[in-house]
Scaffold this motif. Structure first.
Motif, PDB file in Angstrom:
ATOM      1  N   VAL A   3       0.850  -1.196   0.000  1.00 21.30           N
ATOM      2  CA  VAL A   3       0.000   0.000   0.000  1.00 21.30           C
ATOM      3  C   VAL A   3       0.883   1.243   0.000  1.00 21.30           C
ATOM      4  O   VAL A   3       2.046   1.188   0.401  1.00 21.30           O
ATOM      5  CB  VAL A   3      -0.956   0.013   1.216  1.00 21.30           C
ATOM      6  N   PRO A   4       0.352   2.382  -0.447  1.00 25.49           N
ATOM      7  CA  PRO A   4       1.131   3.620  -0.418  1.00 25.49           C
ATOM      8  C   PRO A   4       1.484   3.997   1.021  1.00 25.49           C
ATOM      9  O   PRO A   4       0.776   3.634   1.974  1.00 25.49           O
ATOM     10  CB  PRO A   4       0.184   4.658  -1.031  1.00 25.49           C
ATOM     11  N   PHE A   5       2.589   4.737   1.170  1.00 29.56           N
ATOM     12  CA  PHE A   5       2.975   5.166   2.513  1.00 29.56           C
ATOM     13  C   PHE A   5       3.545   6.581   2.503  1.00 29.56           C
ATOM     14  O   PHE A   5       4.007   7.084   1.470  1.00 29.56           O
ATOM     15  CB  PHE A   5       3.979   4.189   3.141  1.00 29.56           C
ATOM     16  N   TYR A   6       3.467   7.198   3.692  1.00 29.60           N
ATOM     17  CA  TYR A   6       3.974   8.550   3.908  1.00 29.60           C
ATOM     18  C   TYR A   6       4.792   8.565   5.187  1.00 29.60           C
ATOM     19  O   TYR A   6       4.647   7.676   6.040  1.00 29.60           O
ATOM     20  CB  TYR A   6       2.821   9.554   3.999  1.00 29.60           C
ATOM     21  N   MET A   7       5.649   9.582   5.316  1.00 28.42           N
ATOM     22  CA  MET A   7       6.553   9.639   6.466  1.00 28.42           C
ATOM     23  C   MET A   7       6.689  11.058   6.995  1.00 28.42           C
ATOM     24  O   MET A   7       6.610  12.034   6.234  1.00 28.42           O
ATOM     25  CB  MET A   7       7.961   9.157   6.082  1.00 28.42           C
ATOM     26  N   ILE A   8       6.917  11.140   8.310  1.00 23.95           N
ATOM     27  CA  ILE A   8       7.398  12.360   8.933  1.00 23.95           C
ATOM     28  C   ILE A   8       8.621  11.990   9.767  1.00 23.95           C
ATOM     29  O   ILE A   8       8.789  10.829  10.149  1.00 23.95           O
ATOM     30  CB  ILE A   8       6.333  13.052   9.809  1.00 23.95           C
ATOM     31  N   PRO A   9       9.490  12.948  10.071  1.00 24.83           N
ATOM     32  CA  PRO A   9      10.691  12.624  10.843  1.00 24.83           C
ATOM     33  C   PRO A   9      10.442  12.618  12.340  1.00 24.83           C
ATOM     34  O   PRO A   9       9.538  13.281  12.856  1.00 24.83           O
ATOM     35  CB  PRO A   9      11.643  13.759  10.465  1.00 24.83           C
ATOM     36  N   GLY A  10      11.291  11.849  13.042  1.00 23.37           N
ATOM     37  CA  GLY A  10      11.341  11.888  14.496  1.00 23.37           C
ATOM     38  C   GLY A  10      12.692  12.398  14.938  1.00 23.37           C
ATOM     39  O   GLY A  10      13.547  12.744  14.109  1.00 23.37           O
ATOM     40  N   ASN A  11      12.923  12.420  16.228  1.00 24.25           N
ATOM     41  CA  ASN A  11      14.164  12.999  16.739  1.00 24.25           C
ATOM     42  C   ASN A  11      15.392  12.166  16.402  1.00 24.25           C
ATOM     43  O   ASN A  11      16.517  12.675  16.450  1.00 24.25           O
ATOM     44  CB  ASN A  11      14.087  13.201  18.255  1.00 24.25           C
ATOM     45  N   HIS A  12      15.224  10.896  16.024  1.00 19.88           N
ATOM     46  CA  HIS A  12      16.360  10.068  15.622  1.00 19.88           C
ATOM     47  C   HIS A  12      16.680  10.213  14.134  1.00 19.88           C
ATOM     48  O   HIS A  12      17.639   9.603  13.656  1.00 19.88           O
ATOM     49  CB  HIS A  12      16.083   8.598  15.947  1.00 19.88           C
ATOM     50  N   ASP A  13      15.888  11.002  13.422  1.00 23.92           N
ATOM     51  CA  ASP A  13      16.074  11.149  11.974  1.00 23.92           C
ATOM     52  C   ASP A  13      16.872  12.403  11.629  1.00 23.92           C
ATOM     53  O   ASP A  13      17.060  13.300  12.442  1.00 23.92           O
ATOM     54  CB  ASP A  13      14.705  11.200  11.288  1.00 23.92           C
ATOM     55  N   GLN A  14      17.303  12.427  10.383  1.00 17.38           N
ATOM     56  CA  GLN A  14      17.951  13.604   9.792  1.00 17.38           C
ATOM     57  C   GLN A  14      17.203  13.940   8.509  1.00 17.38           C
ATOM     58  O   GLN A  14      16.966  13.056   7.668  1.00 17.38           O
ATOM     59  CB  GLN A  14      19.425  13.327   9.494  1.00 17.38           C
ATOM     60  N   ARG A  15      16.812  15.203   8.356  1.00 13.77           N
ATOM     61  CA  ARG A  15      15.933  15.577   7.239  1.00 13.77           C
ATOM     62  C   ARG A  15      16.534  15.273   5.866  1.00 13.77           C
ATOM     63  O   ARG A  15      15.872  14.687   5.013  1.00 13.77           O
ATOM     64  CB  ARG A  15      15.595  17.070   7.309  1.00 13.77           C
ATOM     65  N   ALA A  16      17.750  15.731   5.620  1.00  9.18           N
ATOM     66  CA  ALA A  16      18.303  15.646   4.265  1.00  9.18           C
ATOM     67  C   ALA A  16      18.370  14.204   3.754  1.00  9.18           C
ATOM     68  O   ALA A  16      17.860  13.907   2.664  1.00  9.18           O
ATOM     69  CB  ALA A  16      19.670  16.320   4.207  1.00  9.18           C
ATOM     70  N   PRO A  17      18.985  13.278   4.488  1.00  9.50           N
ATOM     71  CA  PRO A  17      19.011  11.898   3.967  1.00  9.50           C
ATOM     72  C   PRO A  17      17.635  11.242   3.949  1.00  9.50           C
ATOM     73  O   PRO A  17      17.366  10.402   3.076  1.00  9.50           O
ATOM     74  CB  PRO A  17      19.978  11.170   4.913  1.00  9.50           C
ATOM     75  N   LEU A  18      16.756  11.614   4.876  1.00 16.72           N
ATOM     76  CA  LEU A  18      15.407  11.039   4.862  1.00 16.72           C
ATOM     77  C   LEU A  18      14.658  11.489   3.610  1.00 16.72           C
ATOM     78  O   LEU A  18      14.005  10.684   2.931  1.00 16.72           O
ATOM     79  CB  LEU A  18      14.652  11.455   6.122  1.00 16.72           C
ATOM     80  N   ARG A  19      14.759  12.772   3.295  1.00 15.54           N
ATOM     81  CA  ARG A  19      14.088  13.296   2.101  1.00 15.54           C
ATOM     82  C   ARG A  19      14.685  12.703   0.841  1.00 15.54           C
ATOM     83  O   ARG A  19      13.970  12.418  -0.122  1.00 15.54           O
ATOM     84  CB  ARG A  19      14.180  14.821   2.078  1.00 15.54           C
ATOM     85  N   ALA A  20      16.005  12.520   0.825  1.00 19.01           N
ATOM     86  CA  ALA A  20      16.657  11.947  -0.358  1.00 19.01           C
ATOM     87  C   ALA A  20      16.188  10.521  -0.610  1.00 19.01           C
ATOM     88  O   ALA A  20      16.010  10.105  -1.761  1.00 19.01           O
ATOM     89  CB  ALA A  20      18.172  11.981  -0.175  1.00 19.01           C
ATOM     90  N   ALA A  21      15.973   9.768   0.470  1.00 15.42           N
ATOM     91  CA  ALA A  21      15.580   8.366   0.321  1.00 15.42           C
ATOM     92  C   ALA A  21      14.101   8.198   0.026  1.00 15.42           C
ATOM     93  O   ALA A  21      13.711   7.269  -0.696  1.00 15.42           O
ATOM     94  CB  ALA A  21      15.951   7.597   1.589  1.00 15.42           C
TER      95      ALA A  21
END
Length: 276
Positions: free
Chosen positions: A72-90
């Motif tokens: 199924v389709p999925f969406y994401m938001i970041p948490g405190n263990h994430d980093q925006r730039a690599p998360l957005r790139a992936a």
């Protein structure tokens, strides 16, 4: 409309065990299999943060590989263990951000309801933050002329829940203004969905339901002492299923365990008699 909320994955490079104990990669694989096997199957999955454990590209590459099996389709938001730039790139496709957006804020058109994703990450800090830019974006979004019911997804809860070491890491900066915005739109905002706490917790905040989902991996220990230590338990991994009931015009949240258990067993026999 059925939305599965999965949160706090904490995937490590090379399938590293979180805290030398938790096989988070296998936990994600089991959660994906559980979603795929559901009848009815969710229309989408929303991952509410802590996708990786350190926020590195290699972690997100492993997550991406596991999620290839998600049907199924999925969406994401970041948490405190994430980093925006690599998360957005992936996961650019899982974050339909407006062009030029500095934060991972976006809206998903889910038919009868709108899903509003809000970025509470303060990079390098465990606690959450909603700066004026993010709060202004939320205010504009809620005033854009679309009057459908909406659901907010944000990693950090804005309330203290009595687990001291997690309360110190809740949404701190911007929480008061956030509350004012929510209160002004409480008739349209069906609920605020959070992660971060690794426990199922329900309350009411700023006039709307606030619902925290458990982790699909490990849970934070339920210790309500003022001096309770920072600890986790291997309670059953679970997710939340949010169902929009069009007839009743309301949002219903169900707790769904990831693992399979004995059953279901009938209450009545083949003649319609209660089994005693």
């Amino acid at each position: 409309m059925l939305i599965a909320q999965l949160t706090d994955l904490h995937i490590g490079v090379g399938r590293r065990l979180a805290y030398r104990k938790v096989d988070t990669a296998t936990a994600l694989e089991r959660a994906v299999a559980r979603v795929n096997a559901m009848v009815p199957r969710p229309d989408m999955v929303v991952f509410t943060g802590d996708i990786g454990d350190l926020g590195t590209p290699d972690e997100y590459a492993l997550v991406k590989d596991i999620l290839r099996d998600l049907d199924v389709p999925f969406y994401m938001i970041p948490g405190n263990h994430d980093q925006r730039a690599p998360l957005r790139a992936a996961f650019a496709d899982a974050m339909p951000i407006e062009d030029g957006g500095a934060f991972i804020n976006y809206v998903v058109d889910a038919g009868p309801v709108r899903l509003i994703a809000l970025d509470s990450l303060d990079e390098g800090r465990p606690e959450g933050k909603l700066c004026s830019a993010r709060l202004d974006w939320l205010e504009r979004t809620l005033h854009d002329g679309d009057d459908r019911p909406c659901v907010l997804f944000v990693h950090h809860p804005p309330v203290a829940v009595g687990i001291k070491h997690m309360d110190d890491q809740r949404l701190l900066s911007g929480a008061e203004t956030f509350a004012q915005i929510v209160l002004a739109h409480k008739d349209r905002i069906q609920a605020i969905m959070c992660g971060h706490l690794h426990r199922p917790i329900h309350t009411r905040w700023a006039g709307v339901p606030l619902i925290v989902a458990p982790s699909i991996a490990h849970q934070v220990a339920l210790d309500l002492r003022d001096d309770g230590p920072s600890a986790f338990t291997m309670e059953p991994p679970a997710m939340h299923l949010h169902r929009w009931d069009e007839k009743q015009q309301c949002l219903l949240t169900h707790l769904a365990y990831v693992d399979q258990y004995d059953g279901p067993h009938p209450f009545f026999d083949e003649n319609g008699r209660l089994i005693v």
